[in-house]
Design a protein around this motif. Structure first.
Motif, PDB file in Angstrom:
ATOM      1  N   ALA B  67       0.830  -1.208   0.000  1.00 14.03           N
ATOM      2  CA  ALA B  67       0.000   0.000   0.000  1.00 14.03           C
ATOM      3  C   ALA B  67       0.865   1.259   0.000  1.00 14.03           C
ATOM      4  O   ALA B  67       0.586   2.211  -0.730  1.00 14.03           O
ATOM      5  N   GLN B  68       1.922   1.250   0.813  1.00 15.30           N
ATOM      6  CA  GLN B  68       2.797   2.431   0.858  1.00 15.30           C
ATOM      7  C   GLN B  68       3.495   2.637  -0.477  1.00 15.30           C
ATOM      8  O   GLN B  68       3.627   3.765  -0.955  1.00 15.30           O
ATOM      9  N   PHE B  69       3.936   1.538  -1.077  1.00 16.94           N
ATOM     10  CA  PHE B  69       4.579   1.633  -2.386  1.00 16.94           C
ATOM     11  C   PHE B  69       3.627   2.232  -3.410  1.00 16.94           C
ATOM     12  O   PHE B  69       4.013   3.093  -4.211  1.00 16.94           O
ATOM     13  N   SER B  70       2.372   1.801  -3.359  1.00 16.14           N
ATOM     14  CA  SER B  70       1.401   2.312  -4.326  1.00 16.14           C
ATOM     15  C   SER B  70       1.157   3.806  -4.120  1.00 16.14           C
ATOM     16  O   SER B  70       0.958   4.541  -5.084  1.00 16.14           O
ATOM     17  N   VAL B  71       1.194   4.247  -2.880  1.00 12.69           N
ATOM     18  CA  VAL B  71       1.019   5.680  -2.620  1.00 12.69           C
ATOM     19  C   VAL B  71       2.181   6.465  -3.212  1.00 12.69           C
ATOM     20  O   VAL B  71       1.980   7.468  -3.913  1.00 12.69           O
ATOM     21  N   LEU B  72       3.410   6.018  -2.960  1.00 10.37           N
ATOM     22  CA  LEU B  72       4.579   6.719  -3.488  1.00 10.37           C
ATOM     23  C   LEU B  72       4.537   6.756  -5.010  1.00 10.37           C
ATOM     24  O   LEU B  72       4.807   7.793  -5.634  1.00 10.37           O
ATOM     25  N   LEU B  73       4.184   5.628  -5.629  1.00 11.93           N
ATOM     26  CA  LEU B  73       4.084   5.581  -7.088  1.00 11.93           C
ATOM     27  C   LEU B  73       3.088   6.612  -7.588  1.00 11.93           C
ATOM     28  O   LEU B  73       3.350   7.341  -8.550  1.00 11.93           O
ATOM     29  N   LEU B  74       1.950   6.691  -6.923  1.00 12.13           N
ATOM     30  CA  LEU B  74       0.884   7.579  -7.367  1.00 12.13           C
ATOM     31  C   LEU B  74       1.265   9.043  -7.170  1.00 12.13           C
ATOM     32  O   LEU B  74       0.962   9.888  -8.014  1.00 12.13           O
ATOM     33  N   PRO B  79       1.617  14.710  -9.468  1.00  9.28           N
ATOM     34  CA  PRO B  79       1.977  15.804  -8.562  1.00  9.28           C
ATOM     35  C   PRO B  79       0.831  16.804  -8.448  1.00  9.28           C
ATOM     36  O   PRO B  79       0.017  16.930  -9.362  1.00  9.28           O
ATOM     37  N   GLY B  80       0.760  17.442  -7.310  1.00  6.90           N
ATOM     38  CA  GLY B  80      -0.215  18.515  -7.143  1.00  6.90           C
ATOM     39  C   GLY B  80      -1.581  18.047  -6.711  1.00  6.90           C
ATOM     40  O   GLY B  80      -2.536  18.825  -6.727  1.00  6.90           O
ATOM     41  N   ARG B 107       8.538   9.626   8.137  1.00  5.50           N
ATOM     42  CA  ARG B 107       9.797   9.072   7.614  1.00  5.50           C
ATOM     43  C   ARG B 107      10.379   9.981   6.535  1.00  5.50           C
ATOM     44  O   ARG B 107      11.331   9.609   5.839  1.00  5.50           O
ATOM     45  N   ASP B 108       9.787  11.138   6.378  1.00  4.16           N
ATOM     46  CA  ASP B 108      10.266  12.135   5.409  1.00  4.16           C
ATOM     47  C   ASP B 108      10.265  11.597   3.981  1.00  4.16           C
ATOM     48  O   ASP B 108      11.169  11.885   3.197  1.00  4.16           O
ATOM     49  N   LEU B 109       9.240  10.811   3.641  1.00  3.25           N
ATOM     50  CA  LEU B 109       9.128  10.308   2.273  1.00  3.25           C
ATOM     51  C   LEU B 109       8.186  11.180   1.453  1.00  3.25           C
ATOM     52  O   LEU B 109       8.290  11.238   0.236  1.00  3.25           O
ATOM     53  N   CYS B 110       7.268  11.857   2.136  1.00  7.29           N
ATOM     54  CA  CYS B 110       6.395  12.793   1.450  1.00  7.29           C
ATOM     55  C   CYS B 110       6.027  13.906   2.418  1.00  7.29           C
ATOM     56  O   CYS B 110       6.381  13.852   3.594  1.00  7.29           O
ATOM     57  N   ALA B 111       5.323  14.915   1.906  1.00  3.57           N
ATOM     58  CA  ALA B 111       4.960  16.048   2.758  1.00  3.57           C
ATOM     59  C   ALA B 111       3.603  16.587   2.348  1.00  3.57           C
ATOM     60  O   ALA B 111       3.207  16.478   1.182  1.00  3.57           O
ATOM     61  N   ARG B 112       2.905  17.150   3.317  1.00  3.63           N
ATOM     62  CA  ARG B 112       1.625  17.814   3.024  1.00  3.63           C
ATOM     63  C   ARG B 112       1.888  19.312   2.934  1.00  3.63           C
ATOM     64  O   ARG B 112       2.513  19.888   3.822  1.00  3.63           O
ATOM     65  N   ILE B 123      -1.880  19.586  -0.543  1.00  5.87           N
ATOM     66  CA  ILE B 123      -1.210  19.086  -1.738  1.00  5.87           C
ATOM     67  C   ILE B 123      -0.105  18.133  -1.285  1.00  5.87           C
ATOM     68  O   ILE B 123       0.694  18.481  -0.414  1.00  5.87           O
ATOM     69  N   LEU B 124      -0.088  16.964  -1.875  1.00  3.92           N
ATOM     70  CA  LEU B 124       0.898  15.958  -1.462  1.00  3.92           C
ATOM     71  C   LEU B 124       2.091  15.979  -2.409  1.00  3.92           C
ATOM     72  O   LEU B 124       1.927  15.969  -3.627  1.00  3.92           O
TER      73      LEU B 124
END
Lengths: 172, 172
Positions: B67-74, B79-80, B107-112, B123-124
DNA sequence: GATAATTGTTATGCGGTATATCAAATATCG
DNA sequence: CGATATTTGATATACCGCATAACAATTATC
């Protein structure tokens, strides 16, 4: 420039340089799945959810979940077995199988009988009602659920799909 | 006797009267699956569990779930976008997506980032670390996970399987 | 400008899954 | 035989995935 071939080069070269499927990018409100659509596990999970959902709908009159149906099927095909054996075959842990059996037994679909050989174990048996419900469930599953799957996929594809999934479930 | 043909007659007649596969009945400690092996949902679920298990193993060095991998891929492909859009695309309910994002963000992999247009939405965005981890994850998935799947099934079967699962996930 | 709708969030519950532990019964082995 | 180990069903418990209701802040609608 040298003619050195790195592993990456080789991989790229051996690949039939297929065009990216650029998911149909219809509506601009529709997000790009990207390599997600090529992830087998992703499609596998989504398909599984849909199929279970349809199973529940088709067999709703009998109030049976896929797991419960599989237990009844197994009890019918394997009389004289105990909880440990049935649970293990279905990949259910013994502690979790207790409540499952409680539910089926409270509906008088099956019964636990103390074994005379080994008074620790419970021999599981289908009741008459259990056999009747199972028979009706089988018909609903075959005529509504599986029938729809075969219709959508085509009989040959359905068989091929079943074979591949069985292979994955076993030797993977 | 009349020549009436019921639906059941027709079904029986049109069927190529195939021999029952009588599951190999090896060991007497091995239970008979019976019609369970013909249930698509059953094989589907078991295969899905195995595939996810392998995914987790292959990508374990990066500590990413499917699930986490799919989020990062998406996030990378789109973007935006805000939480609602990403969650909906993955079939995740908004309330459940919050904790998921918390984990990735911690884990500093993404940000809001608060949107300037609509100050309700976040915006992610992938962080640099998120992009780096995603790149490594993609390689692990392709070279270890999917490679093994293709090896077991054969490339043609793998593609056919993917296509059928996608069809089920969509129009079912 | 009042009302409705949307976004992210929290709380909460349910079902599936996992482990540790227990008493009763049986198996093993000295 | 008898002490110890193993097995069986069961309970308690915890965690995760998934679902609904409700809320404050913000924006849209009329």
């Amino acid at each position: 420039m040298t003619v050195s071939k790195t592993a990456a080069d080789a991989a790229r070269a051996s690949r039939p340089l297929r065009r990216e499927p650029v998911d149909p990018a219809g509506d601009d409100s529709m997000l790009q799945l990207g390599e997600l659509s090529g992830l087998l596990g992703y499609s596998l999970k989504r398909a599984q959810l849909k199929v279970f959902e349809d199973f529940l709908r088709c067999v709703a009159p009998l109030q049976l979940t896929p797991a419960q149906f599989s237990v009844l099927l197994l009890l019918d095909k394997n009389p004289g077995r105990n909880q440990t054996e049935i649970a293990a075959t279905l990949g259910i842990l013994r502690p979790n199988f207790v409540a499952m059996l409680d539910a089926l037994e409270s509906r008088d679909l099956c019964a636990r009988m103390r074994s005379t050989n080994d008074r620790r174990s419970h021999i599981l048996v289908l009741t008459d009602k259990g056999r009747a419900v199972l028979a009706r469930a089988k018909k609903l599953v075959a005529n509504k659920h599986e029938a729809r799957l075969i219709e959508v996929l085509g009989p040959a594809n359905h068989a091929a799909l079943l074979e591949m999934l069985a292979k994955l479930a076993q030797e993977f």
